[in-house]
Design an enzyme around this catalytic site. Structure first.
Site, mmCIF file in Angstrom:
data_model
loop_
_atom_site.group_PDB
_atom_site.id
_atom_site.type_symbol
_atom_site.label_atom_id
_atom_site.label_comp_id
_atom_site.label_asym_id
_atom_site.label_seq_id
_atom_site.Cartn_x
_atom_site.Cartn_y
_atom_site.Cartn_z
ATOM 1 C CB ALA A 13 3.082 -6.292 -8.969
ATOM 2 C CG ASN A 91 4.060 -3.089 -3.395
ATOM 3 O OD1 ASN A 91 5.034 -2.906 -2.668
ATOM 4 N ND2 ASN A 91 4.043 -2.735 -4.681
ATOM 5 C CE1 TYR A 156 4.677 6.549 0.337
ATOM 6 C CE2 TYR A 156 6.313 7.078 2.009
ATOM 7 C CZ TYR A 156 5.813 6.212 1.051
ATOM 8 O OH TYR A 156 6.431 5.003 0.823
#
Ligand SMILES: NC(=O)c1ccc[n+]([C@@H]2O[C@H](COP(=O)([O-])OP(=O)(O)OC[C@H]3O[C@@H](n4cnc5c(N)ncnc54)[C@H](O)[C@@H]3O)[C@@H](O)[C@H]2O)c1
Length: 248
Positions: A13, A91, A156
């Site tokens: 973050a 994330n 990815y």
């Protein structure tokens, strides 16, 4: 959406979508705990968040999500600080794009160990506490390329497709404990990750997006917050696509 008093953990973050999520949860009343690998950018992110002058607490720690001990230490410290974890957003991610023939084993391992193993490790550490509380919520960030594939991004795309499988399996495993686990699959979002793409490539991508724009970070935050909220109380194991129609 009301997250007053909720303790929300967001990995990766220090910038981009993760920082946007941190802002959005703070603005909706949550106390947040965030991590990233660079202490400098993490400190900058904390200053940016503090400058919003919102009442929520902000806990930061330098963590490499591909390390089991660092994930456990982070989660244990959050429990000491906040006493509980209501929401975990996995994330953090990296890209190491190249055609398969040129892709090194190291580049494959690095992307898989941060993007996929990282989500497994952080979820495992947090679920230990969520199980005891018989309550919790995880949102995993996947990607449109995990759904449709992309040349030059085998590592990815595989990591992001893996996230969808992880999400479905954990949703089944933890539903009886009142823990919901979902994923959000952004298309192309206006971040440093996409700014790094060649102008030519950006143009080509835009041509294939029916809504003819890249997503704003707030478009992604809205979907994440919905899944993390009680409004989504009967939703688990799902992937919400936020891609402007790029993949339907
Ligand atoms: N930007 C896009 O267009 C897009 C599209 C689809 C999906 N996503 C996904 O959304 C998420 C965020 O993307 P972004 O564009 O904001 O990325 P970004 O590169 O801007 O930020 C990534 C964050 O993860 C952190 N990070 C990297 N490696 C880490 C590690 N080992 N341990 C802990 N933290 C680490 C970085 O410090 C940074 O804070 C990712 O999961 C990405 O795959 C992004």
């Amino acid at each position: 959406m009301d997250f007053k008093g909720k303790k929300v953990v967001i990995t990766g973050a220090s910038r981009g979508i993760g920082l946007g999520l941190a802002k959005a949860f703070l603005a909706n009343g949550a106390d947040i705990a965030i991590c990233a690998t660079s202490p400098d950018t993490l400190a900058k992110a904390k200053e940016t968040l503090k400058a919003l002058n919102l009442p929520g607490k902000i806990y930061t720690q330098k963590v490499d999500v591909s390390s089991a001990s660092e994930c456990e230490d982070f989660i244990n410290n959050i429990i000491k600080e906040y006493g509980q974890i209501d929401v975990l957003i996995n994330n953090a991610a990296v890209t190491k794009d190249t055609l398969l023939i040129r892709m090194s084993e190291q580049d494959w391992d690095k992307v898989l160990s941060i993007n996929l193993k990282g989500a497994f490790l952080m979820s495992k550490a947090a679920l230990k506490y969520m199980m005891k509380a018989r309550s919790g919520n995880i949102v995993n960030m996947t990607s449109v390329v995990g759904q449709m594939g992309n040349g030059g991004q085998a590592n990815y795309s595989a990591s992001k497709a893996g996230i969808i499988g992880l999400t479905k399996s954990l949703a089944r495993e933890f539903a009886s404990r009142n823990i919901r686990i979902n994923a959000v699959a952004p298309g192309f979002v206006k971040t440093e990750m996409t700014a790094a793409l060649k102008e030519e490539t950006q143009k080509e991508i835009l041509e294939n997006i029916p809504l003819k724009r890249f997503a704003e970070i707030t478009d992604i935050a809205s979907a994440v917050m919905f899944l993390a909220s009680d409004d989504a109380g009967y939703i688990t194991g799902q992937t919400i696509s936020v891609n402007g129609g790029l993949y339907i």
